[in-house]
Design a protein around this motif. Structure first.
Motif, PDB file in Angstrom:
ATOM      1  N   PHE A 268       1.339   2.986  -5.215  1.00 56.97           N
ATOM      2  CA  PHE A 268       0.307   2.630  -4.246  1.00 56.97           C
ATOM      3  C   PHE A 268       0.017   1.125  -4.287  1.00 56.97           C
ATOM      4  CE2 PHE A 268      -4.275   1.840  -3.609  1.00 56.97           C
ATOM      5  CZ  PHE A 268      -4.392   2.189  -2.267  1.00 56.97           C
ATOM      6  N   LEU A 269      -0.156   0.571  -5.498  1.00 52.84           N
ATOM      7  CA  LEU A 269      -0.469  -0.851  -5.620  1.00 52.84           C
ATOM      8  C   LEU A 269       0.680  -1.732  -5.123  1.00 52.84           C
ATOM      9  CD1 LEU A 269      -2.252  -0.869  -9.104  1.00 52.84           C
ATOM     10  CD2 LEU A 269      -3.300  -1.262  -6.875  1.00 52.84           C
ATOM     11  N   VAL A 270       1.908  -1.330  -5.392  1.00 48.59           N
ATOM     12  CA  VAL A 270       3.057  -2.107  -4.903  1.00 48.59           C
ATOM     13  C   VAL A 270       3.088  -2.097  -3.382  1.00 48.59           C
ATOM     14  CG1 VAL A 270       5.580  -2.165  -4.784  1.00 48.59           C
ATOM     15  CG2 VAL A 270       4.448  -1.783  -6.979  1.00 48.59           C
TER      16      VAL A 270
ATOM     17  N   LEU B  40       1.989  -4.922   1.773  1.00 50.43           N
ATOM     18  CA  LEU B  40       1.286  -4.946   3.052  1.00 50.43           C
ATOM     19  C   LEU B  40       0.417  -6.202   3.175  1.00 50.43           C
ATOM     20  CD1 LEU B  40       0.368  -3.516   5.690  1.00 50.43           C
ATOM     21  CD2 LEU B  40      -1.413  -2.390   4.331  1.00 50.43           C
ATOM     22  N   VAL B  41      -0.347  -6.503   2.126  1.00 46.69           N
ATOM     23  CA  VAL B  41      -1.221  -7.684   2.149  1.00 46.69           C
ATOM     24  C   VAL B  41      -0.394  -8.960   2.237  1.00 46.69           C
ATOM     25  CG1 VAL B  41      -2.868  -9.013   0.766  1.00 46.69           C
ATOM     26  CG2 VAL B  41      -3.125  -6.543   0.951  1.00 46.69           C
ATOM     27  N   PHE B  42       0.731  -8.996   1.525  1.00 49.61           N
ATOM     28  CA  PHE B  42       1.601 -10.177   1.561  1.00 49.61           C
ATOM     29  C   PHE B  42       2.115 -10.431   2.973  1.00 49.61           C
ATOM     30  CE2 PHE B  42       5.901 -12.029   1.179  1.00 49.61           C
ATOM     31  CZ  PHE B  42       5.572 -13.232   0.557  1.00 49.61           C
TER      32      PHE B  42
ATOM     33  N   ILE C 177      -8.334 -10.049   6.306  1.00 50.24           N
ATOM     34  CA  ILE C 177      -7.739  -9.024   5.445  1.00 50.24           C
ATOM     35  C   ILE C 177      -8.826  -8.366   4.595  1.00 50.24           C
ATOM     36  CG2 ILE C 177      -6.157  -8.642   3.517  1.00 50.24           C
ATOM     37  CD1 ILE C 177      -4.401 -10.843   4.649  1.00 50.24           C
ATOM     38  N   ALA C 178      -9.725  -9.180   4.045  1.00 52.52           N
ATOM     39  CA  ALA C 178     -10.782  -8.652   3.177  1.00 52.52           C
ATOM     40  C   ALA C 178     -11.728  -7.730   3.931  1.00 52.52           C
ATOM     41  CB  ALA C 178     -11.557  -9.800   2.536  1.00 52.52           C
TER      42      ALA C 178
ATOM     43  N   MET D 219      -5.552 -12.291  -5.954  1.00 55.79           N
ATOM     44  CA  MET D 219      -4.419 -13.070  -6.426  1.00 55.79           C
ATOM     45  C   MET D 219      -3.317 -13.108  -5.365  1.00 55.79           C
ATOM     46  SD  MET D 219      -3.655 -14.801  -9.218  1.00 55.79           S
ATOM     47  CE  MET D 219      -4.748 -14.082 -10.444  1.00 55.79           C
ATOM     48  N   ASN D 220      -3.101 -11.981  -4.712  1.00 57.57           N
ATOM     49  CA  ASN D 220      -2.085 -11.905  -3.665  1.00 57.57           C
ATOM     50  C   ASN D 220      -2.473 -12.742  -2.455  1.00 57.57           C
ATOM     51  OD1 ASN D 220      -0.052 -11.116  -1.894  1.00 57.57           O
ATOM     52  ND2 ASN D 220      -0.225  -8.961  -2.364  1.00 57.57           N
ATOM     53  N   LEU D 221      -3.757 -12.796  -2.146  1.00 61.68           N
ATOM     54  CA  LEU D 221      -4.213 -13.523  -0.962  1.00 61.68           C
ATOM     55  C   LEU D 221      -3.942 -15.026  -1.047  1.00 61.68           C
ATOM     56  CD1 LEU D 221      -7.572 -11.734  -0.092  1.00 61.68           C
ATOM     57  CD2 LEU D 221      -5.474 -11.748   1.235  1.00 61.68           C
TER      58      LEU D 221
END
Length: 582
Positions: A407-409, A414-416, A427-428, A455-457
């Motif tokens: 799920f996290l991957v 998706l966020v990337f 996004i947030a 961190m990804n953002l």
């Protein structure tokens, strides 16, 4: 109508994409989608006609949210510090400290970027300031162009992950968690990311020294009358201050007992914050005494570094320290930071009505921007949740392999990808509220989840085609060849492909840090207080046999009946056990 009812939630996402692509501002696109599909749902019989009756109360609840007050305070603090010339002084002084080393200028940019992230928290201000000051010097002395551009843009994006980041405030609000916990969870990952940047530059200095040359002797502007650089004086001052801090750290319990009358051992974070603040204040006090009394014990470099570096560091320790220790809420910490920034600007003789007006204007603009997006996302989620959209999203992940890690991957991929096209605030406010219930149902710690997303953002500022940090650097970098005023050489312009190429290496580092956080959740959760677990099977309800006033209560005996009376405490305990099992 049957088609609309069956595919209502997917059609909502299609409608939102349509409004966004049509050029509507995000806040109004979200609100328009929620209102339009809410009306369609009422006409189709999917919702009651009273669907939006509670919406005004939700909107007033947003405006009464104390957590969001931290945003204008931290924004004002950052703008005042940035406009008062702090970035220029930090880059000049720290650049002279690290300049004699290969890769020293790049290390100085990373250190200053981290400090600006913890004080200003504004990516645009950090990238533009470092692009104007550091980029010409790095190009002048032969730095690899892509490495120079990548270091500046990546150091500027640290404002997304280093507390007190505005992203972390918004993330805590959307996830329903404490801002203090979000800051505490993000601290170690942020420090690790900074260390990863530093290791990358050190590796380049070892294996590709021609890409990151040291400053030549003639570029070192701080010299003593005897010709020395003054580095020894700086290190002696640092060693003396740290020695005093070490003594205080080892004897902190006795000092706290005499000052506050408290007994017992103090927690580590309290010791560390208090000690670091004292180290900074001692070095600053020694530098002030040396200058006022004209003792001549410190070199010019030592004085410059102390006056440029220590005040913002002490401000960071006090603001974050009071939040971590629970002395102040994030809103109160932000207010204290804004007052500290005003005092620092006043002490530097940089505070003016023009600066104050600009800071207030920008803070009000950003606050309104965040508030309108939050109102729009609330209207959207109002209709989305009424249509059981969260259940539809949960079903999307039912068959996803890998459990929590899978799920996290998927979420981070998706966020990337979304970060390439839309802003981190969007996004947030759009993606995170949809995914958070799924993460919570999968027993994922939401602080861990929020820190990973934050961190990804960072990558959203570096990834083409809409990497804002790349655009900020492009706007201040020379577009045509120019003659350098110091060396007299012809300097070729920094091209857009070189900027994009430099960002690529740091995107890899950021994604590597995301992968580390997914693999080792303890890096985030280890900094949090453990939850108190209550075993419902061991809970006992009763009066304790005493009224609490020193004598037994004189209660009437229960009436005798033909059958046993029901025990209300036992019934309550049984209901609590059933709720806990559900």
């Amino acid at each position: 109508m049957a088609f609309i009812v069956e595919y209502f939630v997917p059609l909502m996402f299609v409608g939102l994409i349509f409004f966004l692509l049509s050029g509507f501002p995000v806040a109004f696109a979200l609100a328009a989608t929620g209102l339009l599909f809410g009306t369609i749902g009422m006409e189709a019989g999917l919702f009651s006609s009273t669907l939006f009756h509670a919406l005004p109360l939700r909107l007033f609840g947003i405006m009464q949210n104390d957590t969001l007050l931290a945003i204008p305070f931290f924004t004002m603090m950052g703008i005042i510090l940035q406009k008062s010339g702090m970035a220029e002084d930090l880059l000049e002084s720290i650049g002279q400290v690290f300049g004699p080393l290969r890769g020293g200028l790049a290390l100085a940019v990373i250190v200053v970027g981290a400090l600006l992230a913890a004080t200003t928290g504004v990516v645009a201000a950090s990238v533009i300031a470092m692009g104007l000051i550091s980029l010409p010097i790095m190009l002048r002395y032969g730095y690899n162009r892509s490495i120079a551009a990548g270091t500046i843009t990546a150091a500027g994006t640290l404002a997304q992950a280093v507390p007190p980041s505005l992203v972390l405030i918004v993330m805590a609000d959307q996830l329903g968690r404490s801002v203090g916990d979000m800051y505490a969870g993000a601290m170690i990952p942020a420090m690790m990311l900074i260390g990863l940047y530093v290791l990358f530059i050190i590796g380049l200095a070892i294996f590709k020294p021609e890409w990151v040359p040291a400053l030549p002797p003639e570029a070192r502007i701080y010299r003593e009358p005897n010709g020395s650089s003054g580095q020894l004086s700086l290190w002696l001052l640092s060693a003396g201050s740290w020695a005093i801090g070490l003594v205080l750290y080892l004897n902190y319990d006795s000092v706290a007992a005499s000052l506050f009358g408290r007994t017992g051992e103090a927690p580590f974070d309290e010791r560390a914050i208090f000690t670091l603040s004292v180290i900074g204040l001692v070095s600053l006090l020694l530098a002030i005494i040396n200058r006022k009394l004209k003792l001549g014990l410190l070199s010019v470099l030592a004085e410059r570094v102390t006056f440029a570096l220590v005040p913002p560091l002490v401000l960071i320790f006090l603001v974050l320290g009071t939040i971590f220790l629970g002395i102040a809420t994030p809103t109160e910490g932000g207010a204290m930071g804004a007052v500290g920034a005003l005092i620092m600007a006043l002490s530097r003789r940089q505070l003016s009505m023009v600066l104050l007006k600009e800071a207030l204007d920008n803070s009000a603009r950003l606050s309104c921007f965040v508030l309108f997006i939050l109102i729009g996302s609330t209207v959207f989620s109002f209709t989305f949740n009424a249509a059981d959209g969260h259940i539809w999203v949960e079903h999307l992940f039912d068959k996803l392999p890998g459990g929590q890690v899978g799920f996290l991957v998927f979420v981070n991929l998706l966020v990337f990808v979304l970060g390439m096209f839309i802003d981190f605030f969007e996004i947030a406010f759009i993606v995170v509220p949809i995914l958070a219930p799924v993460a919570d149902k999968m027993d994922i710690n939401l602080i861990w989840f929020g820190v990973i997303i934050a961190m990804n953002l960072q990558t959203s500022f570096l990834t083409p085609p809409f990497g804002f940090a790349l655009f900020y650097l492009r706007s201040v970098a020379a577009r045509t060849a120019y003659k350098d005023v110091v060396t007299g050489k012809q300097i070729q312009p920094l091209t857009t492909p070189q900027i994009y190429k430099g960002a690529f290496a740091f995107i890899i580092l950021q994604l590597a840090m995301v992968a580390v956080l997914i693999a080792y959740p303890g890096l985030v959760t280890g900094s949090l207080d453990e939850k108190v677990k209550v075993d419902l099977n061991t809970v006992e309800l009763g009066t304790g046999g005493s009224s609490g006033w020193g004598e037994e209560p004189n209660l009437p005996a229960p009436a005798e009946t033909g059958e046993a009376q029901a025990d209300p405490a036992a019934a309550l305990m049984e209901q609590m056990r059933q709720d806990g099992q559900r």
